[in-house]
Design a protein around this motif. Structure first.
Motif, PDB file in Angstrom:
ATOM      1  N   MET A 194      24.721  19.078  66.993  1.00 14.81           N
ATOM      2  CA  MET A 194      23.318  19.217  67.299  1.00 14.81           C
ATOM      3  C   MET A 194      22.617  19.147  66.012  1.00 14.81           C
ATOM      4  O   MET A 194      22.904  19.729  64.842  1.00 14.81           O
ATOM      5  CB  MET A 194      22.981  20.481  68.208  1.00 14.81           C
ATOM      6  CG  MET A 194      23.711  20.510  69.535  1.00 14.81           C
ATOM      7  SD  MET A 194      23.595  22.360  70.198  1.00 14.81           S
ATOM      8  CE  MET A 194      25.144  22.767  69.293  1.00 14.81           C
ATOM      9  N   ARG A 195      21.421  18.705  66.171  1.00 11.81           N
ATOM     10  CA  ARG A 195      20.261  18.544  65.088  1.00 11.81           C
ATOM     11  C   ARG A 195      19.581  19.599  65.202  1.00 11.81           C
ATOM     12  O   ARG A 195      18.727  19.729  65.919  1.00 11.81           O
ATOM     13  CB  ARG A 195      19.822  17.114  65.165  1.00 11.81           C
ATOM     14  CG  ARG A 195      18.367  17.099  63.818  1.00 11.81           C
ATOM     15  CD  ARG A 195      18.017  15.883  63.764  1.00 11.81           C
ATOM     16  NE  ARG A 195      18.667  14.943  62.855  1.00 11.81           N
ATOM     17  CZ  ARG A 195      18.183  14.538  61.616  1.00 11.81           C
ATOM     18  NH1 ARG A 195      17.355  15.436  61.020  1.00 11.81           N
ATOM     19  NH2 ARG A 195      18.656  13.860  61.086  1.00 11.81           N
ATOM     20  N   CYS A 196      19.191  20.370  64.184  1.00 13.52           N
ATOM     21  CA  CYS A 196      18.310  21.280  64.061  1.00 13.52           C
ATOM     22  C   CYS A 196      16.922  21.019  63.231  1.00 13.52           C
ATOM     23  O   CYS A 196      17.220  20.388  61.976  1.00 13.52           O
ATOM     24  CB  CYS A 196      18.755  22.642  63.862  1.00 13.52           C
ATOM     25  SG  CYS A 196      19.903  23.145  65.013  1.00 13.52           S
ATOM     26  N   SER A 202      27.486  25.319  60.394  1.00 13.14           N
ATOM     27  CA  SER A 202      26.009  24.863  60.088  1.00 13.14           C
ATOM     28  C   SER A 202      26.132  23.890  58.808  1.00 13.14           C
ATOM     29  O   SER A 202      26.951  24.535  57.986  1.00 13.14           O
ATOM     30  CB  SER A 202      25.073  25.581  60.187  1.00 13.14           C
ATOM     31  OG  SER A 202      25.246  26.803  59.341  1.00 13.14           O
ATOM     32  N   GLU A 203      25.144  22.845  58.826  1.00 17.25           N
ATOM     33  CA  GLU A 203      25.285  22.262  57.199  1.00 17.25           C
ATOM     34  C   GLU A 203      23.753  21.667  57.440  1.00 17.25           C
ATOM     35  O   GLU A 203      23.350  21.667  58.224  1.00 17.25           O
ATOM     36  CB  GLU A 203      26.447  21.523  56.927  1.00 17.25           C
ATOM     37  CG  GLU A 203      26.454  20.179  57.893  1.00 17.25           C
ATOM     38  CD  GLU A 203      27.550  19.285  57.504  1.00 17.25           C
ATOM     39  OE1 GLU A 203      27.280  18.511  56.764  1.00 17.25           O
ATOM     40  OE2 GLU A 203      28.585  19.267  58.040  1.00 17.25           O
ATOM     41  N   SER A 204      23.391  21.603  56.022  1.00 15.45           N
ATOM     42  CA  SER A 204      22.144  21.031  55.813  1.00 15.45           C
ATOM     43  C   SER A 204      22.006  19.465  56.187  1.00 15.45           C
ATOM     44  O   SER A 204      22.921  18.986  55.752  1.00 15.45           O
ATOM     45  CB  SER A 204      21.550  21.307  54.459  1.00 15.45           C
ATOM     46  OG  SER A 204      22.298  20.718  53.311  1.00 15.45           O
ATOM     47  N   LEU A 205      20.917  19.182  56.386  1.00 16.95           N
ATOM     48  CA  LEU A 205      20.598  17.594  56.478  1.00 16.95           C
ATOM     49  C   LEU A 205      19.237  17.394  55.614  1.00 16.95           C
ATOM     50  O   LEU A 205      18.490  18.331  55.596  1.00 16.95           O
ATOM     51  CB  LEU A 205      20.360  17.156  58.026  1.00 16.95           C
ATOM     52  CG  LEU A 205      21.494  17.290  59.019  1.00 16.95           C
ATOM     53  CD1 LEU A 205      20.981  17.052  60.377  1.00 16.95           C
ATOM     54  CD2 LEU A 205      22.623  16.630  58.625  1.00 16.95           C
ATOM     55  N   ALA A 241      19.613  31.148  60.215  1.00 15.47           N
ATOM     56  CA  ALA A 241      19.092  32.110  59.407  1.00 15.47           C
ATOM     57  C   ALA A 241      19.922  32.722  58.104  1.00 15.47           C
ATOM     58  O   ALA A 241      19.517  32.808  56.918  1.00 15.47           O
ATOM     59  CB  ALA A 241      18.248  33.394  60.094  1.00 15.47           C
ATOM     60  N   ALA A 242      21.288  33.094  58.647  1.00 14.90           N
ATOM     61  CA  ALA A 242      22.175  33.492  57.661  1.00 14.90           C
ATOM     62  C   ALA A 242      22.428  32.718  56.475  1.00 14.90           C
ATOM     63  O   ALA A 242      22.978  33.102  55.519  1.00 14.90           O
ATOM     64  CB  ALA A 242      23.406  33.796  58.448  1.00 14.90           C
ATOM     65  N   ASN A 243      22.361  31.327  56.886  1.00 19.63           N
ATOM     66  CA  ASN A 243      22.771  30.295  55.843  1.00 19.63           C
ATOM     67  C   ASN A 243      21.582  29.622  55.205  1.00 19.63           C
ATOM     68  O   ASN A 243      21.502  28.649  54.678  1.00 19.63           O
ATOM     69  CB  ASN A 243      23.709  29.199  56.450  1.00 19.63           C
ATOM     70  CG  ASN A 243      25.045  29.683  56.844  1.00 19.63           C
ATOM     71  OD1 ASN A 243      25.649  30.699  55.925  1.00 19.63           O
ATOM     72  ND2 ASN A 243      25.419  29.017  57.894  1.00 19.63           N
ATOM     73  N   ALA A 244      20.331  30.220  55.477  1.00 18.10           N
ATOM     74  CA  ALA A 244      19.093  29.729  54.944  1.00 18.10           C
ATOM     75  C   ALA A 244      18.717  28.511  55.286  1.00 18.10           C
ATOM     76  O   ALA A 244      18.194  27.641  54.498  1.00 18.10           O
ATOM     77  CB  ALA A 244      18.952  30.151  53.210  1.00 18.10           C
ATOM     78  N   LEU A 245      19.140  28.195  56.379  1.00 18.53           N
ATOM     79  CA  LEU A 245      18.744  26.657  57.157  1.00 18.53           C
ATOM     80  C   LEU A 245      17.663  26.784  58.126  1.00 18.53           C
ATOM     81  O   LEU A 245      17.560  25.880  58.730  1.00 18.53           O
ATOM     82  CB  LEU A 245      20.104  26.232  57.469  1.00 18.53           C
ATOM     83  CG  LEU A 245      21.328  25.849  56.403  1.00 18.53           C
ATOM     84  CD1 LEU A 245      22.651  25.435  57.323  1.00 18.53           C
ATOM     85  CD2 LEU A 245      20.811  24.911  55.530  1.00 18.53           C
ATOM     86  N   ASP A 246      17.206  27.950  58.269  1.00 16.73           N
ATOM     87  CA  ASP A 246      16.262  27.954  59.432  1.00 16.73           C
ATOM     88  C   ASP A 246      14.890  27.337  59.151  1.00 16.73           C
ATOM     89  O   ASP A 246      13.998  27.120  60.024  1.00 16.73           O
ATOM     90  CB  ASP A 246      16.045  29.689  59.967  1.00 16.73           C
ATOM     91  CG  ASP A 246      15.705  30.340  58.861  1.00 16.73           C
ATOM     92  OD1 ASP A 246      16.166  30.026  57.701  1.00 16.73           O
ATOM     93  OD2 ASP A 246      15.025  31.558  58.973  1.00 16.73           O
ATOM     94  N   LYS A 247      14.551  26.870  57.723  1.00 20.64           N
ATOM     95  CA  LYS A 247      13.400  26.549  57.391  1.00 20.64           C
ATOM     96  C   LYS A 247      13.353  24.882  57.150  1.00 20.64           C
ATOM     97  O   LYS A 247      12.373  24.493  56.607  1.00 20.64           O
ATOM     98  CB  LYS A 247      12.808  27.411  56.265  1.00 20.64           C
ATOM     99  CG  LYS A 247      12.611  28.731  56.518  1.00 20.64           C
ATOM    100  CD  LYS A 247      11.577  28.906  57.841  1.00 20.64           C
ATOM    101  CE  LYS A 247      11.451  30.522  57.731  1.00 20.64           C
ATOM    102  NZ  LYS A 247      10.641  31.023  59.080  1.00 20.64           N
ATOM    103  N   GLY A 248      14.773  24.426  57.247  1.00 16.63           N
ATOM    104  CA  GLY A 248      14.760  22.897  57.204  1.00 16.63           C
ATOM    105  C   GLY A 248      15.536  22.198  58.161  1.00 16.63           C
ATOM    106  O   GLY A 248      15.458  22.740  59.331  1.00 16.63           O
ATOM    107  N   ALA A 249      16.119  21.195  57.563  1.00 20.17           N
ATOM    108  CA  ALA A 249      17.070  20.266  58.711  1.00 20.17           C
ATOM    109  C   ALA A 249      18.575  20.685  58.704  1.00 20.17           C
ATOM    110  O   ALA A 249      18.952  21.106  57.556  1.00 20.17           O
ATOM    111  CB  ALA A 249      16.749  18.755  58.557  1.00 20.17           C
ATOM    112  N   ALA A 250      19.150  20.898  59.877  1.00 23.64           N
ATOM    113  CA  ALA A 250      20.413  21.235  59.868  1.00 23.64           C
ATOM    114  C   ALA A 250      21.222  20.608  60.818  1.00 23.64           C
ATOM    115  O   ALA A 250      20.695  20.245  61.906  1.00 23.64           O
ATOM    116  CB  ALA A 250      20.468  22.920  60.065  1.00 23.64           C
TER     117      ALA A 250
END
Length: 287
Positions: free
Chosen positions: A35-37, A117-120, A81-90
């Protein structure tokens, strides 16, 4: 190293939490959703959730009582949130596998799960207009049955096809079923455009029941002056088409620019991408 969620507990990504008895490893007794977030919101989350539940039922996995839409969404958001990806694309991968034990016959239908999870780079779908060449992969074939429509861990066909593509300088390959009809790409569904007609294979041909496939079919059916057709695709239709494009939940729409000696434009793909992004925005007030 990003943290992962294993059965509701956040662990370090390099933790040794799976045993040699893992049924996903032993038998491919597992399925997954990617999934994309964006900004802490999951694109088309309800559709992904419903596909996950339907797939688990088809594989006769026992669905836990707490596997609700809200609980699983909350687990994904906590991991982001734990991976600091809640403010960007993941990108999220949600994997479900039957618990250890048994041979082909499992000892239990109870399940375990992981969330990764990983960043996009982009918060929305962007059209890649660079050269993208494909070829048919004919070493092995897709079975036209319901199991082929599921996103299971049995992806050896896609693995060998990806190796073939790399060895021969292609960006992707198109898969055939046992009836020699074109089914899909290695990593997504296939659409072909001929004039004002857009066509994609039917699930009965063995293609993945893709979320973006579902969304685009609905979008195209509501688009004036464009006709949507769900039917088998012959390899002979590929070189006659005006456009070819691949869809999946991470890239959205990937235009194919070349197949053999034929080069393709991507006007319809570009127009559909805007509508797909608009549809994704409806899943989030924060997008």
């Amino acid at each position: 190293m990003n943290k992962i969620d294993f059965n509701g507990s956040l662990l370090e990504g390099d933790s040794n939490f799976l045993s040699q008895g893992n049924r996903g490893l032993r038998y491919g007794d597992a399925l997954f959703e990617t999934m994309r977030c964006s900004n802490g919101m999951i694109f088309f989350w309800e559709e992904h959730y419903l596909r996950l539940m339907a797939s688990m039922r088809m594989l006769r996995m026992e669905i836990p009582m707490n596997f609700t839409l809200e609980v699983l969404e909350d687990s994904i958001l906590k991991l982001l949130a734990a991976n600091a990806l809640d403010k960007g694309a993941a990108r999220i991968r949600f994997t479900v596998f039957r618990k250890d034990g048994g041979l082909y016959l499992p000892k239990t239908n109870e399940i375990s799960y992981t969330i990764e999870s990983e960043s996009l780079t982009s918060p929305f779908y962007v059209l890649n207009e660079e050269a993208y060449e494909v070829e048919l992969y004919k070493d092995f074939y897709v079975n036209p049955d319901m199991l082929s429509t599921l996103k299971t861990n049995n992806k050896i066909l896609n693995v060998t096809g990806s190796i073939y593509a790399k060895e021969n300088g292609y960006d992707n390959c198109l898969l055939l079923n046992t009836a020699k009809q074109v089914v899909e790409a290695l990593n997504g569904n296939l659409f072909i455009v001929n004039g004002h007609n857009v066509k994609t294979p039917a699930l009965s041909d063995g293609c993945l029941n893709g979320i973006i496939r579902q969304k685009l079919i609905g979008i195209i059916e509501k688009t004036q002056d464009v006709e949507m057709e769900v039917a088998a695709i012959s390899p002979f239709e590929l070189q006659k088409a005006d456009e070819l494009f691949i869809t999946n939940s991470i890239v959205g729409i990937q235009p194919i620019t070349k197949y053999r000696k034929k080069e393709f434009k991507h006007e319809i793909a570009k127009s559909l991408l805007g509508k797909l992004n608009a549809s994704a925005r409806l899943t989030s007030t924060k997008f």
